[in-house]
Design a protein around this motif. Structure first.
Motif, PDB file in Angstrom:
ATOM      1  N   VAL A 144      94.925  73.090  15.257  1.00 42.95           N
ATOM      2  CA  VAL A 144      95.955  73.828  16.102  1.00 42.95           C
ATOM      3  C   VAL A 144      95.801  75.195  15.729  1.00 42.95           C
ATOM      4  O   VAL A 144      95.935  76.087  16.853  1.00 42.95           O
ATOM      5  CB  VAL A 144      97.257  73.337  15.777  1.00 42.95           C
ATOM      6  CG1 VAL A 144      98.465  74.045  16.414  1.00 42.95           C
ATOM      7  CG2 VAL A 144      97.482  71.814  16.045  1.00 42.95           C
ATOM      8  N   GLU A 145      95.752  75.682  14.750  1.00 43.32           N
ATOM      9  CA  GLU A 145      95.555  77.113  14.121  1.00 43.32           C
ATOM     10  C   GLU A 145      94.359  77.839  14.812  1.00 43.32           C
ATOM     11  O   GLU A 145      94.357  79.021  15.369  1.00 43.32           O
ATOM     12  CB  GLU A 145      95.609  77.597  12.738  1.00 43.32           C
ATOM     13  CG  GLU A 145      95.576  78.898  12.289  1.00 43.32           C
ATOM     14  CD  GLU A 145      95.656  79.266  10.914  1.00 43.32           C
ATOM     15  OE1 GLU A 145      95.797  80.213  10.538  1.00 43.32           O
ATOM     16  OE2 GLU A 145      95.430  78.034  10.370  1.00 43.32           O
ATOM     17  N   LEU A 146      93.347  77.088  14.748  1.00 36.01           N
ATOM     18  CA  LEU A 146      92.037  77.633  15.363  1.00 36.01           C
ATOM     19  C   LEU A 146      91.971  77.680  16.771  1.00 36.01           C
ATOM     20  O   LEU A 146      91.416  78.787  17.422  1.00 36.01           O
ATOM     21  CB  LEU A 146      90.891  76.892  14.817  1.00 36.01           C
ATOM     22  CG  LEU A 146      90.382  76.866  13.237  1.00 36.01           C
ATOM     23  CD1 LEU A 146      89.334  75.753  13.072  1.00 36.01           C
ATOM     24  CD2 LEU A 146      89.883  78.170  13.078  1.00 36.01           C
ATOM     25  N   LEU A 147      92.493  76.714  17.491  1.00 33.51           N
ATOM     26  CA  LEU A 147      92.891  76.981  19.040  1.00 33.51           C
ATOM     27  C   LEU A 147      93.839  77.967  19.467  1.00 33.51           C
ATOM     28  O   LEU A 147      93.428  78.848  20.449  1.00 33.51           O
ATOM     29  CB  LEU A 147      93.465  75.542  19.327  1.00 33.51           C
ATOM     30  CG  LEU A 147      92.529  74.401  19.598  1.00 33.51           C
ATOM     31  CD1 LEU A 147      93.343  73.207  19.789  1.00 33.51           C
ATOM     32  CD2 LEU A 147      91.407  74.628  20.613  1.00 33.51           C
ATOM     33  N   LEU A 148      95.086  78.163  18.464  1.00 30.72           N
ATOM     34  CA  LEU A 148      95.683  79.450  18.868  1.00 30.72           C
ATOM     35  C   LEU A 148      95.206  80.751  18.809  1.00 30.72           C
ATOM     36  O   LEU A 148      95.117  81.589  19.433  1.00 30.72           O
ATOM     37  CB  LEU A 148      97.044  79.316  18.149  1.00 30.72           C
ATOM     38  CG  LEU A 148      97.783  78.112  18.544  1.00 30.72           C
ATOM     39  CD1 LEU A 148      99.143  78.026  17.645  1.00 30.72           C
ATOM     40  CD2 LEU A 148      98.436  78.124  20.152  1.00 30.72           C
ATOM     41  N   ARG A 149      94.199  80.939  17.836  1.00 32.97           N
ATOM     42  CA  ARG A 149      93.620  82.163  17.469  1.00 32.97           C
ATOM     43  C   ARG A 149      92.448  82.420  18.667  1.00 32.97           C
ATOM     44  O   ARG A 149      92.198  83.449  18.947  1.00 32.97           O
ATOM     45  CB  ARG A 149      92.688  82.034  16.051  1.00 32.97           C
ATOM     46  CG  ARG A 149      93.691  82.083  14.900  1.00 32.97           C
ATOM     47  CD  ARG A 149      93.045  82.376  13.599  1.00 32.97           C
ATOM     48  NE  ARG A 149      94.067  82.546  12.441  1.00 32.97           N
ATOM     49  CZ  ARG A 149      94.939  83.409  12.247  1.00 32.97           C
ATOM     50  NH1 ARG A 149      94.689  84.486  12.881  1.00 32.97           N
ATOM     51  NH2 ARG A 149      95.753  83.608  11.057  1.00 32.97           N
ATOM     52  N   GLN A 150      91.811  81.167  19.185  1.00 35.73           N
ATOM     53  CA  GLN A 150      91.003  81.409  20.345  1.00 35.73           C
ATOM     54  C   GLN A 150      91.880  81.961  21.347  1.00 35.73           C
ATOM     55  O   GLN A 150      91.442  82.910  22.063  1.00 35.73           O
ATOM     56  CB  GLN A 150      90.432  80.026  20.595  1.00 35.73           C
ATOM     57  CG  GLN A 150      89.350  79.504  19.584  1.00 35.73           C
ATOM     58  CD  GLN A 150      88.117  80.238  19.830  1.00 35.73           C
ATOM     59  OE1 GLN A 150      87.767  81.136  20.678  1.00 35.73           O
ATOM     60  NE2 GLN A 150      87.350  80.443  18.453  1.00 35.73           N
ATOM     61  N   THR A 229     103.757  78.561   9.287  1.00 36.08           N
ATOM     62  CA  THR A 229     104.396  79.955   9.449  1.00 36.08           C
ATOM     63  C   THR A 229     103.662  80.677  10.272  1.00 36.08           C
ATOM     64  O   THR A 229     103.799  81.501  11.038  1.00 36.08           O
ATOM     65  CB  THR A 229     104.821  80.480   8.233  1.00 36.08           C
ATOM     66  OG1 THR A 229     105.802  79.558   7.338  1.00 36.08           O
ATOM     67  CG2 THR A 229     105.760  81.618   8.541  1.00 36.08           C
ATOM     68  N   ALA A 230     102.101  80.777   9.921  1.00 35.31           N
ATOM     69  CA  ALA A 230     101.285  81.587  10.444  1.00 35.31           C
ATOM     70  C   ALA A 230     100.969  81.112  11.986  1.00 35.31           C
ATOM     71  O   ALA A 230     100.826  81.885  12.754  1.00 35.31           O
ATOM     72  CB  ALA A 230      99.996  81.593   9.728  1.00 35.31           C
ATOM     73  N   VAL A 231     101.087  79.852  12.149  1.00 24.46           N
ATOM     74  CA  VAL A 231     100.715  79.243  13.356  1.00 24.46           C
ATOM     75  C   VAL A 231     102.205  79.593  14.207  1.00 24.46           C
ATOM     76  O   VAL A 231     101.819  80.125  15.438  1.00 24.46           O
ATOM     77  CB  VAL A 231     100.672  77.517  13.273  1.00 24.46           C
ATOM     78  CG1 VAL A 231     100.875  76.772  14.700  1.00 24.46           C
ATOM     79  CG2 VAL A 231      99.457  76.964  12.597  1.00 24.46           C
TER      80      VAL A 231
END
Length: 479
Positions: A144-150, A229-231
């Motif tokens: 999920v975090e990698l997709l949001l960073r994209q 929290t970062a997400v």
């Protein structure tokens, strides 16, 4: 179905009688046939099917081959059917085709069978559900975090945002259903016939099948779950930056008729599902409690089975049958001769001594000055005590209809306001640690409908305190 009903229209995509074979007495056998057809002809591991489908004879021949190698079918009387194999294979095929699992079309002079995309997708979902094992939450959070960073750093489109939202929803659903599966499994395990069988089922089903694969590492500060929290920070960046406008334009271009209202609804749905990741701590707290209770029940049951004599009920039944069948001379009780229940053998009744008469102590009523001092002391203690509802009223007084407010705007007009401000500062400092607030932190219950974000690069100074700057953010309406 009315337009206001939020339930998805399942049978608008599937045939009405699709689940008929799986609800019949031979449902296990129909499921086995469907699984083999999916694995060899229509599933992702099967060869690419022809565009026109497979000849009907090829599928009925495969069903005949499976019935020859493994034929568990029984008729209504529990006997093996005596119908010829070819007729039985065709009857099974026709039942699956009538229910909608297979679609048959005539191409020239041949009858060709296919499986529709919706039915194949449902069968694949049921297949994955039957094979589902323990989940690894760390990998899902990282995905999920990698997709949001994209989306944030590389300007990915709404497809990446939707995929992250769907993974978040699936993650929360999985954690929420684990508790129900734990509670449903324990009564079934207690029915085990022996201690060895109970212990084997406990470790085979309770530990290896139901537990989260990385459950032991969930409370570590370096676990990816601590990065929620970062997400959530990435979600806020998308929500309050130019990315929202870009994504809204992306959805509108790919919405039929370029409907701006539906595009905004799709974007808000994905963001809402991502914000729900903040609730995973509540799910994990409930899961921890259910697992602790299940462990206590399992240990108590094992302790009882290990301490109690083996086959205790059998021994009692054997003793009763022996006493009924034994001769009268063999039934002797280890007591002295004479009446067994004579009144002279009974214990004398206990006589209670009369209570000592008590005289009330002489009390002197407090003076008005003493009463005033006690009342003032209680007021002083209450003003300095901050309860969750006190903090919620202080926050709601400053938030009002807004979503965010900085610590520079918080007013301190009384001692109660000063104590509430101090608690908010403590929450901001503790939430800045790795992993945020721990689930066992007593201050976590103070967060009711809002969250506190620390900005360690700036400070807030007022007439009373000089503290790091923080921001109050509304998460939901306080109850």
């Amino acid at each position: 179905m009315s337009g206001s009903d939020p339930t998805p229209a399942l049978f608008a995509h599937l045939p009405d009688g699709l689940f008929g074979p799986l609800a019949s007495p031979n449902r296990l056998h129909y499921w086995s046939i469907l699984g083999r057809l999916y694995a060899e002809y229509f599933g992702p591991d099967a060869p690419l099917p022809p565009s026109d489908g497979y000849p009907r004879r090829e599928l009925t021949g495969a069903i005949e081959r499976w019935l020859i190698s493994d034929d568990p079918w029984e008729d209504d009387e529990g006997e093996s059917p005596d119908t010829p194999l070819t007729l039985r294979a065709n009857a099974i095929y026709d039942r699956l085709r009538a229910a909608g699992w297979l679609r048959q079309e005539r191409v020239g002079v041949r009858e060709m069978a296919t499986m529709t995309q919706a039915v194949g997708l449902l069968l694949g979902t049921l297949w994955d559900f039957a094979e589902r094992g323990p989940a690894f939450l760390g990998a899902k959070i990282r995905s999920v975090e990698l997709l949001l960073r994209q989306v944030v750093e590389h300007d990915a489109g709404g497809d990446a945002l939707d995929e992250a939202a769907d993974q978040t929803r699936g993650l929360l659903s999985h954690v929420a259903t684990i508790s129900v599966r734990v509670r449903d499994l324990m009564p079934e395990l207690i029915k085990a016939g022996s201690t060895a069988q109970f212990a084997r089922q406990l470790f085979e089903r309770y530990v290896t099948e139901l537990f989260i694969g990385d459950y032991a590492q969930l409370h570590n500060a370096d676990h990816p779950l601590a990065r929620r929290t970062a997400v959530l920070g990435l979600v806020r960046d998308i929500e309050h930056s130019d990315h929202r406008t870009r994504l809204l334009h992306w959805y509108q271009e790919r919405t039929p008729g370029h409907d701006a209202e539906r595009a905004a609804w799709r974007l808000e749905r994905s963001l809402r599902r991502l914000r729900e990741l903040d609730r995973i701590a509540e799910y994990l707290e409930r899961l921890d409690e259910d697992i602790r209770q299940a462990n206590r029940r399992a240990l108590a049951f094992l302790d009882y089975r290990l301490r109690a004599p083996d086959r205790f009920d059998v021994l009692l039944q054997r003793a009763c049958r022996g006493a009924l069948a034994a001769p009268e001379s063999a039934l002797r009780l280890p007591v002295a001769p004479g009446p067994l229940l004579d009144e002279s053998r009974l214990r004398a009744p206990r006589t209670r001594s009369r209570p000592i008469p008590r005289t009330a102590n002489v009390t002197t009523p407090p003076t008005p000055e003493q009463l005033a001092r006690m009342h003032l002391l209680r007021q002083m203690k209450r003003v300095r005590q901050v309860l969750p509802e006190d903090l919620a009223r202080y926050v709601d007084r400053h938030l009002g209809g807004r979503e965010r407010v900085a610590s520079d705007e918080l007013a301190i007009d009384s001692i109660a306001d000063l104590r509430a401000y101090q608690v908010l500062t403590t929450l901001a400092l503790r939430s800045h640690r790795n992993g945020g607030l721990r689930r066992d932190d007593p201050l976590r219950r103070m967060l009711r409908g809002f969250d506190v974000e620390l900005d360690h690069r700036a400070r807030t100074a007022n007439h009373h305190l000089d503290t790091p700057r923080f921001t109050l953010r509304r998460t939901r309406h306080a109850a």
